[in-house]
Design a protein around this motif. Structure first.
Motif, PDB file in Angstrom:
ATOM      1  N   PHE A  32      15.819   6.214   2.281  1.00  0.00           N
ATOM      2  CA  PHE A  32      16.711   7.232   1.705  1.00  0.00           C
ATOM      3  C   PHE A  32      15.665   8.167   0.772  1.00  0.00           C
ATOM      4  CE2 PHE A  32      20.352   8.157  -1.186  1.00  0.00           C
ATOM      5  CZ  PHE A  32      20.243   9.568  -1.135  1.00  0.00           C
ATOM      6  N   HIS A  33      15.305   7.500  -0.101  1.00  0.00           N
ATOM      7  CA  HIS A  33      14.358   8.027  -1.193  1.00  0.00           C
ATOM      8  C   HIS A  33      13.227   8.628  -0.601  1.00  0.00           C
ATOM      9  CE1 HIS A  33      16.201   6.598  -5.179  1.00  0.00           C
ATOM     10  NE2 HIS A  33      17.067   6.470  -4.297  1.00  0.00           N
ATOM     11  N   ASP A  34      12.640   8.097   0.349  1.00  0.00           N
ATOM     12  CA  ASP A  34      11.427   8.859   1.090  1.00  0.00           C
ATOM     13  C   ASP A  34      11.841   9.767   1.772  1.00  0.00           C
ATOM     14  OD1 ASP A  34       8.769   8.969   2.091  1.00  0.00           O
ATOM     15  OD2 ASP A  34       9.444   8.059   4.007  1.00  0.00           O
ATOM     16  N   PRO A  65      -5.419  11.995  -4.090  1.00  0.00           N
ATOM     17  CA  PRO A  65      -6.949  12.717  -4.525  1.00  0.00           C
ATOM     18  C   PRO A  65      -6.629  13.718  -5.985  1.00  0.00           C
ATOM     19  CG  PRO A  65      -6.792  12.748  -2.428  1.00  0.00           C
ATOM     20  CD  PRO A  65      -5.581  12.356  -2.622  1.00  0.00           C
ATOM     21  N   SER A  66      -5.495  14.184  -5.649  1.00  0.00           N
ATOM     22  CA  SER A  66      -5.072  15.108  -6.937  1.00  0.00           C
ATOM     23  C   SER A  66      -5.055  14.643  -8.301  1.00  0.00           C
ATOM     24  CB  SER A  66      -3.852  15.975  -6.707  1.00  0.00           C
ATOM     25  OG  SER A  66      -2.643  15.079  -6.863  1.00  0.00           O
ATOM     26  N   GLY A  67      -4.666  13.205  -8.287  1.00  0.00           N
ATOM     27  CA  GLY A  67      -4.458  12.471  -9.351  1.00  0.00           C
ATOM     28  C   GLY A  67      -3.162  12.633 -10.068  1.00  0.00           C
ATOM     29  N   GLU A  68      -2.194  13.292  -9.614  1.00  0.00           N
ATOM     30  CA  GLU A  68      -0.866  13.666 -10.023  1.00  0.00           C
ATOM     31  C   GLU A  68      -0.137  12.449  -9.939  1.00  0.00           C
ATOM     32  OE1 GLU A  68       1.036  17.768  -9.188  1.00  0.00           O
ATOM     33  OE2 GLU A  68      -0.475  17.649  -7.523  1.00  0.00           O
ATOM     34  N   PRO A  69       0.852  12.305 -10.878  1.00  0.00           N
ATOM     35  CA  PRO A  69       1.807  11.152 -10.771  1.00  0.00           C
ATOM     36  C   PRO A  69       2.592  11.076  -9.365  1.00  0.00           C
ATOM     37  CG  PRO A  69       2.128  12.149 -12.953  1.00  0.00           C
ATOM     38  CD  PRO A  69       1.023  13.082 -12.095  1.00  0.00           C
ATOM     39  N   VAL A  70       2.520   9.990  -8.707  1.00  0.00           N
ATOM     40  CA  VAL A  70       3.141  10.189  -7.281  1.00  0.00           C
ATOM     41  C   VAL A  70       4.588   9.826  -7.414  1.00  0.00           C
ATOM     42  CG1 VAL A  70       0.917   9.201  -6.466  1.00  0.00           C
ATOM     43  CG2 VAL A  70       2.575   7.559  -7.218  1.00  0.00           C
ATOM     44  N   GLU A  71       5.227   9.984  -6.350  1.00  0.00           N
ATOM     45  CA  GLU A  71       6.875   9.751  -6.206  1.00  0.00           C
ATOM     46  C   GLU A  71       7.440   8.529  -6.801  1.00  0.00           C
ATOM     47  OE1 GLU A  71       8.428  10.485  -2.357  1.00  0.00           O
ATOM     48  OE2 GLU A  71       6.983  12.092  -2.177  1.00  0.00           O
ATOM     49  N   LYS A  72       6.499   7.033  -6.526  1.00  0.00           N
ATOM     50  CA  LYS A  72       6.867   6.143  -7.215  1.00  0.00           C
ATOM     51  C   LYS A  72       7.104   6.199  -8.743  1.00  0.00           C
ATOM     52  CE  LYS A  72       4.654   2.611  -4.034  1.00  0.00           C
ATOM     53  NZ  LYS A  72       3.475   1.671  -4.094  1.00  0.00           N
ATOM     54  N   ALA A  73       6.152   7.014  -9.243  1.00  0.00           N
ATOM     55  CA  ALA A  73       6.212   7.010 -10.729  1.00  0.00           C
ATOM     56  C   ALA A  73       7.170   7.857 -11.412  1.00  0.00           C
ATOM     57  CB  ALA A  73       5.025   7.657 -11.370  1.00  0.00           C
ATOM     58  N   SER A  74       8.023   8.477 -10.554  1.00  0.00           N
ATOM     59  CA  SER A  74       9.258   8.998 -11.076  1.00  0.00           C
ATOM     60  C   SER A  74      10.447   8.306 -11.746  1.00  0.00           C
ATOM     61  CB  SER A  74       9.862  10.381  -9.862  1.00  0.00           C
ATOM     62  OG  SER A  74      11.376  10.697 -10.362  1.00  0.00           O
ATOM     63  N   PRO A  75      11.230   8.876 -12.580  1.00  0.00           N
ATOM     64  CA  PRO A  75      12.145   8.110 -13.182  1.00  0.00           C
ATOM     65  C   PRO A  75      13.231   7.731 -12.222  1.00  0.00           C
ATOM     66  CG  PRO A  75      11.523   9.577 -14.601  1.00  0.00           C
ATOM     67  CD  PRO A  75      10.804  10.009 -13.620  1.00  0.00           C
ATOM     68  N   ALA A  76      13.492   8.637 -11.205  1.00  0.00           N
ATOM     69  CA  ALA A  76      14.412   8.426  -9.900  1.00  0.00           C
ATOM     70  C   ALA A  76      14.027   7.287  -9.034  1.00  0.00           C
ATOM     71  CB  ALA A  76      14.720   9.594  -9.243  1.00  0.00           C
ATOM     72  N   GLY A 114      10.541   4.513  -9.573  1.00  0.00           N
ATOM     73  CA  GLY A 114      10.101   3.756 -10.830  1.00  0.00           C
ATOM     74  C   GLY A 114      10.287   2.274 -10.167  1.00  0.00           C
ATOM     75  N   GLU A 115      10.998   1.531 -11.306  1.00  0.00           N
ATOM     76  CA  GLU A 115      11.065   0.142 -11.139  1.00  0.00           C
ATOM     77  C   GLU A 115      12.402  -0.295 -10.337  1.00  0.00           C
ATOM     78  OE1 GLU A 115      11.238  -1.490 -15.304  1.00  0.00           O
ATOM     79  OE2 GLU A 115       9.006  -1.164 -15.553  1.00  0.00           O
ATOM     80  N   THR A 116      13.204   0.613 -10.025  1.00  0.00           N
ATOM     81  CA  THR A 116      14.517   0.516  -9.344  1.00  0.00           C
ATOM     82  C   THR A 116      14.113   0.454  -7.819  1.00  0.00           C
ATOM     83  OG1 THR A 116      14.859   2.840  -8.567  1.00  0.00           O
ATOM     84  CG2 THR A 116      15.672   2.127 -10.883  1.00  0.00           C
ATOM     85  N   LEU A 117      12.937   0.680  -7.308  1.00  0.00           N
ATOM     86  CA  LEU A 117      12.389   0.646  -5.861  1.00  0.00           C
ATOM     87  C   LEU A 117      12.305  -0.924  -5.558  1.00  0.00           C
ATOM     88  CD1 LEU A 117      10.166   3.473  -4.818  1.00  0.00           C
ATOM     89  CD2 LEU A 117      12.466   3.369  -4.641  1.00  0.00           C
ATOM     90  N   ARG A 118      12.909  -1.209  -4.651  1.00  0.00           N
ATOM     91  CA  ARG A 118      12.732  -2.867  -4.017  1.00  0.00           C
ATOM     92  C   ARG A 118      12.407  -2.673  -2.558  1.00  0.00           C
ATOM     93  NH1 ARG A 118      16.789  -5.933  -4.023  1.00  0.00           N
ATOM     94  NH2 ARG A 118      15.573  -7.688  -4.534  1.00  0.00           N
TER      95      ARG A 118
END
Length: 210
Positions: free
Chosen positions: A71-73, A89-100, A102-106
């Motif tokens: 769903f989140h993907d 390559p851009s070095g920007e924070p990736v989707e995993k790093a979003s507060p939405a 983050g640590e809630t992904l399993r």
């Protein structure tokens, strides 16, 4: 299983397979289709099924986590596995790093386990985007529904930006009208919104109460 939960897993499996995606197509101008790996990796779906069933025995909460991961993907840029990228390559924070997310992904380790086995079986063949779709289907099956055919042929994204998550994926702080708009832009109703948001959580709590 309650009616709303059944609706949730069906919607998760079917509707997110038709969301717009950079990954759509097989490189020859065609859309996704079943049996995409029939010649190149014929055991792909069997391997995914075996791994998901095995990890469920270890932790009954993981199947609904796979539905949520899919769903989140899909909700951000389409079903392109961009949620799995650790860096770009851009070095920007990736989707995993979003507060939405983050640590809630399993369930990320489940995808890693499937990918490792598939790389031994048929190296550099199956996209992570298709692995996510197959794994979500297996989670639906383990919820007690029939195993559906999954069209494949998605391509993995090379980009992933946390900033895309903020405008595409609701958080607990997102106003209700904005959440409704996010779903309506994807041709999903308010009922769809309710069951997709609450179904995996309900399944998790009823299968393995905290």
């Amino acid at each position: 299983m309650g009616r709303h939960l059944i609706t949730a897993v069906i919607l998760t499996f079917t509707l997110f397979n038709i969301l717009p995606s950079e990954a759509r197509g097989n490189g020859q101008g065609h859309g996704l289709h079943t049996g995409f790996y029939a010649s190149s990796c014929p055991r792909v779906e069997e391997i995914v099924s075996e791994v998901v069933a095995r990890v469920r025995e270890r932790n009954p909460k993981l199947p609904p986590a796979l539905i949520r991961l899919f769903f989140h993907d899909c909700f951000v840029k389409g079903c392109d596995a961009s949620i799995l990228l650790d860096a770009t390559p851009s070095g920007e924070p990736v989707e995993k790093a979003s507060p939405a997310n983050g640590e809630t992904l399993r369930g990320l380790e489940v995808i890693d386990e499937i990918k490792a086995q598939l790389e031994q079986e048929c190296p550099r063949t199956v996209s992570c985007a298709d692995i996510l779709a197959f794994a979500a289907r297996e989670a639906v099956y383990l919820a007690g529904l029939p195993r559906h055919d999954v069209p494949a042929g998605r391509r993995d994204s090379r980009t992933s930006r946390a900033s895309d998550v903020f405008v595409n994926l609701p958080t607990p702080a997102t106003p209700l009208n904005d959440i409704i708009d996010m779903f309506s832009r994807r041709n999903l109703s308010i009922e769809d919104m309710v069951v997709l948001s609450g179904g995996p959580l309900h399944w998790r709590s009823t299968m393995h109460p905290i």
